[in-house]
Design a protein around this motif. Structure first.
Motif, PDB file in Angstrom:
ATOM      1  N   LYS A 134       0.280   5.865  34.669  1.00  0.00           N
ATOM      2  CA  LYS A 134       1.455   5.010  34.858  1.00  0.00           C
ATOM      3  C   LYS A 134       1.057   3.281  34.097  1.00  0.00           C
ATOM      4  O   LYS A 134      -0.262   2.891  34.954  1.00  0.00           O
ATOM      5  N   HIS A 185      -3.409   7.057  37.787  1.00  0.00           N
ATOM      6  CA  HIS A 185      -2.474   7.809  38.089  1.00  0.00           C
ATOM      7  C   HIS A 185      -2.431   8.626  39.081  1.00  0.00           C
ATOM      8  O   HIS A 185      -1.911   9.819  39.660  1.00  0.00           O
ATOM      9  N   ARG A 208       6.489  -2.072  34.892  1.00  0.00           N
ATOM     10  CA  ARG A 208       5.841  -0.925  33.989  1.00  0.00           C
ATOM     11  C   ARG A 208       6.104  -0.442  32.970  1.00  0.00           C
ATOM     12  O   ARG A 208       6.982  -0.765  32.703  1.00  0.00           O
ATOM     13  N   THR A 211       5.321   5.507  30.853  1.00  0.00           N
ATOM     14  CA  THR A 211       4.126   6.514  32.067  1.00  0.00           C
ATOM     15  C   THR A 211       3.440   7.718  30.809  1.00  0.00           C
ATOM     16  O   THR A 211       4.324   8.421  29.786  1.00  0.00           O
TER      17      THR A 211
END
Length: 238
Positions: A134, A185, A208, A211
């Motif tokens: 991520k 991760h 974020r 992914t």
């Protein structure tokens, strides 16, 4: 072919596999007219009738939905919240299927959040053993020096436990704040924020941006889109 009840519920879109386990333990699921609370219970989709809250559950009737949301700050990543704060589910009300978030982003964090009714995929993406990267962009106070960065990369102690090695690079320096790209991760609670605090460079703003190789891109904040078939296939391979 028989399968575990929680897996059946997850694949039918009732909830994630972990949440389905909670529903079973709470006595909210019946199999052939009897309440079942044992998590090891197996069912045969062709023979057994599974009922949740008075509704017969069938996997055949469920259309799988895969959504990417650009979560804004100020939203919780749960369906309901005891303090009445806005939920990410408020942003996808026009989706008729019952969907749920894949993992969480904390209240103050923005960025890429996946939502789906595919409980099996949710389980795989959130289980620690799968180590899905991520990627975050973090505005931190000050500028971490080489020693700080090495400490971060080796793993730091948060809540008495050492994190797994992570990646960090400074992509922009400022007088008071710097912008760092961070890859982890794991999925510990507020992990990026706590790791930055551990090297004495607290987070001012966190987003974020990816992914795995699935990127947020230019999706506007508060908006969502359905994943392409190629993106779904990619996620299932992770």
């Amino acid at each position: 072919m028989e399968e575990r009840l929680q897996k059946y519920l997850a694949e039918a879109g009732v909830a994630s596999r972990r949440k389905s386990e909670e529903l079973i333990a709470a006595g909210l699921v019946k199999v052939n007219g009897k309440i079942v609370t044992e998590l090891g219970t197996k069912v045969d989709p062709k023979k057994d009738e599974v009922v949740y809250r008075g509704q017969v559950i069938s996997k055949k009737e469920v259309e799988m939905v895969y959504i990417m949301l650009h979560k804004p700050e100020g939203y919780v990543t749960t369906a309901k919240e005891q303090f009445g704060r806005p939920s990410v589910m408020d942003l996808v009300r026009d989706v008729k299927e019952r969907i749920f978030p894949v993992g969480r982003l904390d209240y103050e964090t923005s960025g890429l959040l996946l939502l789906t009714n595919d409980g099996d995929l949710t389980y795989k993406l959130t289980h620690p053993k799968h180590d899905v990267d991520k990627t975050y962009h973090a505005k931190v106070y000050g500028t971490p020096d080489d020693m700080d960065l090495q400490m971060f990369r080796r793993g730091v102690f948060i809540d008495g436990v050492r994190t797994k090695p992570a990646k960090i690079q400074i992509i922009e320096k400022g007088e008071r704040q710097s912008l760092a790209e961070i890859k982890i991760h794991e999925g510990k609670n507020r992990q990026v924020r706590k790791m930055c605090e551990a090297i004495s460079h607290p987070v001012a703003q966190l987003k974020r941006v990816a992914t795995g190789d699935l990127e947020l891109g230019d999706l506007p904040k508060g908006k969502y889109r359905h994943l392409t078939a190629t993106e779904v296939k990619y996620l299932k391979k992770l």
